[in-house]
Scaffold this active site. Structure first.
Site, PDB file in Angstrom:
ATOM      1  N   GLN A  98     -14.189 -73.629 -24.122  1.00  0.00           N
ATOM      2  CA  GLN A  98     -14.540 -74.019 -22.985  1.00  0.00           C
ATOM      3  C   GLN A  98     -13.976 -72.730 -22.054  1.00  0.00           C
ATOM      4  O   GLN A  98     -13.931 -72.269 -20.815  1.00  0.00           O
ATOM      5  CB  GLN A  98     -13.412 -75.271 -22.397  1.00  0.00           C
ATOM      6  CG  GLN A  98     -14.216 -76.432 -22.958  1.00  0.00           C
ATOM      7  CD  GLN A  98     -13.436 -77.667 -23.311  1.00  0.00           C
ATOM      8  OE1 GLN A  98     -13.601 -78.201 -22.036  1.00  0.00           O
ATOM      9  NE2 GLN A  98     -12.576 -77.759 -23.377  1.00  0.00           N
ATOM     10  N   HIS A 116     -18.120 -72.131 -20.671  1.00  0.00           N
ATOM     11  CA  HIS A 116     -17.534 -71.813 -19.051  1.00  0.00           C
ATOM     12  C   HIS A 116     -18.170 -70.745 -18.957  1.00  0.00           C
ATOM     13  O   HIS A 116     -17.143 -70.248 -17.843  1.00  0.00           O
ATOM     14  CB  HIS A 116     -16.689 -72.761 -19.039  1.00  0.00           C
ATOM     15  CG  HIS A 116     -16.523 -74.078 -18.476  1.00  0.00           C
ATOM     16  ND1 HIS A 116     -15.748 -74.785 -18.970  1.00  0.00           N
ATOM     17  CD2 HIS A 116     -17.421 -75.323 -18.840  1.00  0.00           C
ATOM     18  CE1 HIS A 116     -15.320 -76.135 -19.450  1.00  0.00           C
ATOM     19  NE2 HIS A 116     -17.027 -76.434 -18.859  1.00  0.00           N
TER      20      HIS A 116
END
Ligand code: APR
Length: 233
Positions: A98, A116
């Site tokens: 992430q 992300h």
């Protein structure tokens, strides 16, 4: 069973990580006591890091982003290097992260799914020209392309979709894995946190300083620092 034994028995390990993997590189996480979201700002960081705020207050977005999200002097830590070694040994098939700091690749990991995005990819909204994180760091206010367009970081802001090819790759890797290592994440942000639900393999381990919703659903919970735990493998 120990994590070492699980790894010995596995050949297609997937690592799913979050900001807690980079705290030992000096990058604060978001929701710990000293995390970014616990610091006081006139506008909450989750608001600043949203798509609406980026387009409505681009200069203010970048003031925060350059100050808090660009940690270009950070170096990979023992966790990043241990995972790159497991990949070289043919034990680890993918890192799903992430994080947007690029430290897994800096440590030598090749198959990394950045759910992300990354601070290292920045694109002009008008002509699509690519720019480096260093260009963004050196810029003032809203960084402008040579064509005059605004340059935007390729990071997933609140309110934006994840890249579908990245999601497909990450989900397929997790689905095919025989072992899942989840580490350094509060598992509180979706859809990312939901992807570990695709795991159907044999061994699962969570390495996290604080409790997470996944604790009671995995085989082994290690309350510790992921850099220390993985460097002892
Ligand atoms: N070792 C193990 N665990 C750690 C360490 C460490 N060295 N440092 C921190 N942790 C744990 C904390 O206990 C916490 O549970 O890592 C977790 C980090 O959680 P968050 O700060 O919520 O970070 P993360 O889960 O990655 O956040 C997910 O939220 O704002 C969004 O896009 C942002 O990708 C981020 C997402």
């Amino acid at each position: 069973m120990t994590i070492q034994r699980m790894i010995r028995e596995s050949g297609k390990i997937v690592f799913f990580g979050g900001a807690g993997v980079s705290t030992e590189s000096g990058i604060p996480d978001f929701r710990s006591e000293d995390g970014l979201y616990r610091q006081k700002y006139s506008v909450p960081p989750e608001t600043i890091l949203s798509s609406d705020y980026f387009y409505a207050h681009t200069g203010a977005f970048y003031d925060f982003y350059r100050d808090k999200m660009l940690c270009l002097s950070a170096k990979p830590n023992a966790a990043h290097f241990a995972l790159a070694k497991l990949e070289r040994e043919g034990k680890l098939s993918a890192v799903v992260t992430q994080n947007i700091d690029g430290l897994h690749q800096a440590a030598g990991s090749k198959n990394v799914f950045e759910l992300h995005g990354s601070v290292h990819r920045n694109t002009c909204l008008r002509c699509k020209k690519q720019y480096s994180a260093e260009f963004i760091l050196k810029s003032k206010g809203a960084p402008r392309c040579a064509c005059g367009g605004i340059v935007k970081p390729d990071v997933v802001l609140y309110g934006e979709p994840l890249d579908s090819a990245t999601v497909d790759g990450a989900v397929n890797a997790i689905r095919d894995a025989d072992m899942l290592i989840v580490a350094g994440t509060s598992l509180s942000v979706y859809p990312a946190a939901g992807f570990i639900g695709y795991f159907q393999g044999k061994h699962s381990v969570l390495i996290n300083r604080d409790e997470t919703p996944f604790d009671d659903r995995c085989e082994l919970v290690v309350r510790g620092k992921v850099g220390e735990v993985l460097s002892d493998l």
